[in-house]
Enzyme design. Structure first.
Site, PDB file in Angstrom:
ATOM      1  N   ASP A  68     -10.371  10.370  -4.122  1.00  0.00           N
ATOM      2  CA  ASP A  68     -11.516  11.287  -4.141  1.00  0.00           C
ATOM      3  C   ASP A  68     -11.316  12.303  -5.260  1.00  0.00           C
ATOM      4  O   ASP A  68     -12.216  13.079  -5.536  1.00  0.00           O
ATOM      5  CB  ASP A  68     -11.571  12.070  -2.830  1.00  0.00           C
ATOM      6  CG  ASP A  68     -10.329  12.931  -2.704  1.00  0.00           C
ATOM      7  OD1 ASP A  68      -9.227  12.364  -2.640  1.00  0.00           O
ATOM      8  OD2 ASP A  68     -10.445  14.176  -2.729  1.00  0.00           O
ATOM      9  N   ASP A 103       5.094   4.574   3.644  1.00  0.00           N
ATOM     10  CA  ASP A 103       4.860   6.023   3.733  1.00  0.00           C
ATOM     11  C   ASP A 103       6.146   6.666   4.245  1.00  0.00           C
ATOM     12  O   ASP A 103       6.954   6.019   4.899  1.00  0.00           O
ATOM     13  CB  ASP A 103       3.705   6.325   4.708  1.00  0.00           C
ATOM     14  CG  ASP A 103       3.013   7.649   4.402  1.00  0.00           C
ATOM     15  OD1 ASP A 103       1.834   7.635   3.990  1.00  0.00           O
ATOM     16  OD2 ASP A 103       3.660   8.727   4.567  1.00  0.00           O
ATOM     17  N   LYS A 162      -0.777  20.920  -9.673  1.00  0.00           N
ATOM     18  CA  LYS A 162       0.022  21.992 -10.287  1.00  0.00           C
ATOM     19  C   LYS A 162       1.071  21.413 -11.224  1.00  0.00           C
ATOM     20  O   LYS A 162       1.686  20.381 -10.919  1.00  0.00           O
ATOM     21  CB  LYS A 162       0.716  22.814  -9.194  1.00  0.00           C
ATOM     22  CG  LYS A 162      -0.257  23.707  -8.466  1.00  0.00           C
ATOM     23  CD  LYS A 162       0.483  24.702  -7.604  1.00  0.00           C
ATOM     24  CE  LYS A 162      -0.517  25.519  -6.814  1.00  0.00           C
ATOM     25  NZ  LYS A 162      -0.050  25.782  -5.459  1.00  0.00           N
ATOM     26  N   ASP A 203      -1.902  12.311  -2.913  1.00  0.00           N
ATOM     27  CA  ASP A 203      -2.038  13.737  -3.220  1.00  0.00           C
ATOM     28  C   ASP A 203      -2.074  13.853  -4.748  1.00  0.00           C
ATOM     29  O   ASP A 203      -1.176  13.336  -5.417  1.00  0.00           O
ATOM     30  CB  ASP A 203      -0.817  14.506  -2.674  1.00  0.00           C
ATOM     31  CG  ASP A 203      -0.653  14.276  -1.174  1.00  0.00           C
ATOM     32  OD1 ASP A 203      -1.634  14.480  -0.451  1.00  0.00           O
ATOM     33  OD2 ASP A 203       0.449  13.874  -0.738  1.00  0.00           O
ATOM     34  N   GLU A 236       0.865  -1.178   0.000  1.00  0.00           N
ATOM     35  CA  GLU A 236       0.000   0.000   0.000  1.00  0.00           C
ATOM     36  C   GLU A 236       0.903   1.230   0.000  1.00  0.00           C
ATOM     37  O   GLU A 236       1.673   1.460   0.937  1.00  0.00           O
ATOM     38  CB  GLU A 236      -0.915   0.026   1.239  1.00  0.00           C
ATOM     39  CG  GLU A 236      -1.862   1.220   1.187  1.00  0.00           C
ATOM     40  CD  GLU A 236      -2.657   1.518   2.459  1.00  0.00           C
ATOM     41  OE1 GLU A 236      -3.427   2.481   2.444  1.00  0.00           O
ATOM     42  OE2 GLU A 236      -2.477   0.802   3.468  1.00  0.00           O
TER      43      GLU A 236
END
Ligand SMILES: C[S@@+](CC[C@H](N)C(=O)[O-])C[C@H]1O[C@@H](n2cnc3c(N)ncnc32)[C@H](O)[C@@H]1O
Length: 225
Positions: free
Chosen positions: A162, A77, A130, A126, A52
């Protein structure tokens, strides 16, 4: 989270048998001792290996590990104070088939050998909208190349987000490059057909997006070998 609390978690992570924190140098030297050996050295079995990426508190890794005791899961992470939660839960609940790796996803092909990985989950990355941030977007071509290197030929990638931007961008890129989209859903809680594990597990970020009534999207795909 206060800095005292963070420090306490960092310290505790160092004592956890299910947390691995190689330095950048250790990884890029190409001599990381666990590269190619995660199953045998860490999990002591030959079961499939699932990653993950950007796991945050590790909700997917922990929940999938409980659901599939015959697979091994590694939450990855850069923020150790976040995955402390998942690591602690796994220790408290005695879940042997989940571990956590603190590193940058950019270095993932130094942490795992070719063909070592069976499946990847990318949970609420994320979107890096940009232009200057494109290189950090976790489904861009450079990242897909890294995933391809460590995935088995039949290996699959799951993206739950999302971000309609991230969903559309990834679908476009996959179609354009001839990768195989196995399944796509742009609103998993409204439009039927998603695998059970997509709608039965919610991450920390996901619960916040759901409170804001944001649609949650999902793509399952194979990278062309
Ligand atoms: C928006 S959060 C989502 C966390 C979790 N998956 C969730 O849904 O609650 C994105 C996570 O990815 C991690 N992350 C972002 N870029 C990363 C990178 N290049 N390498 C490692 N972790 C990264 C962040 O530290 C953060 O925990």
């Amino acid at each position: 989270m206060g800095s005292k609390n963070k420090l306490r978690r960092f310290k505790e992570n160092e004592t956890f048998s299910n947390v691995f924190q190689p330095s950048r140098n250790e990884l890029v030297s190409g001599e990381y001792e666990l590269e190619g050996c995660w199953r045998t050295s860490v999990f002591k079995n030959k079961n499939p290996l699932v990653l993950e990426l950007g796991c945050g508190k590790g909700e997917y890794s922990v929940a999938l590990a409980k659901k599939y005791p015959d697979k091994n899961f590694i939450g990855i992470d850069i923020k150790g104070a976040r995955f402390w939660r998942g690591a602690k839960t796994a220790i408290e609940e005695d879940i042997p088939n989940v571990a956590f790796l603190r590193t940058q996803i950019e270095l993932i092909d130094y942490a795992f050998a070719e063909n070592e990985v069976d499946e990847i989950w990318i949970t609420f990355p994320d979107p890096q909208i940009k232009y200057k941030r494109t290189k950090h977007r976790m489904t861009n071509e450079t990242f897909l190349k890294r995933y391809k290197k460590i995935l088995k030929a039949e290996g699959v990638v799951n993206l739950k987000t999302d971000s309609e931007f991230m969903h559309g961008y990834t679908l476009g890129l996959l179609h354009g490059a001839g990768h195989e989209v196995l399944y796509a859903n742009h609103n998993v809680y409204k439009q039927e057909g998603s695998p059970e594990e997509v709608t039965s597990i919610q991450t920390f970020y996901e619960s916040q997006y759901l409170e804001q009534n944001k649609p949650i999207t999902y793509i399952r795909f194979k990278i062309k070998h």
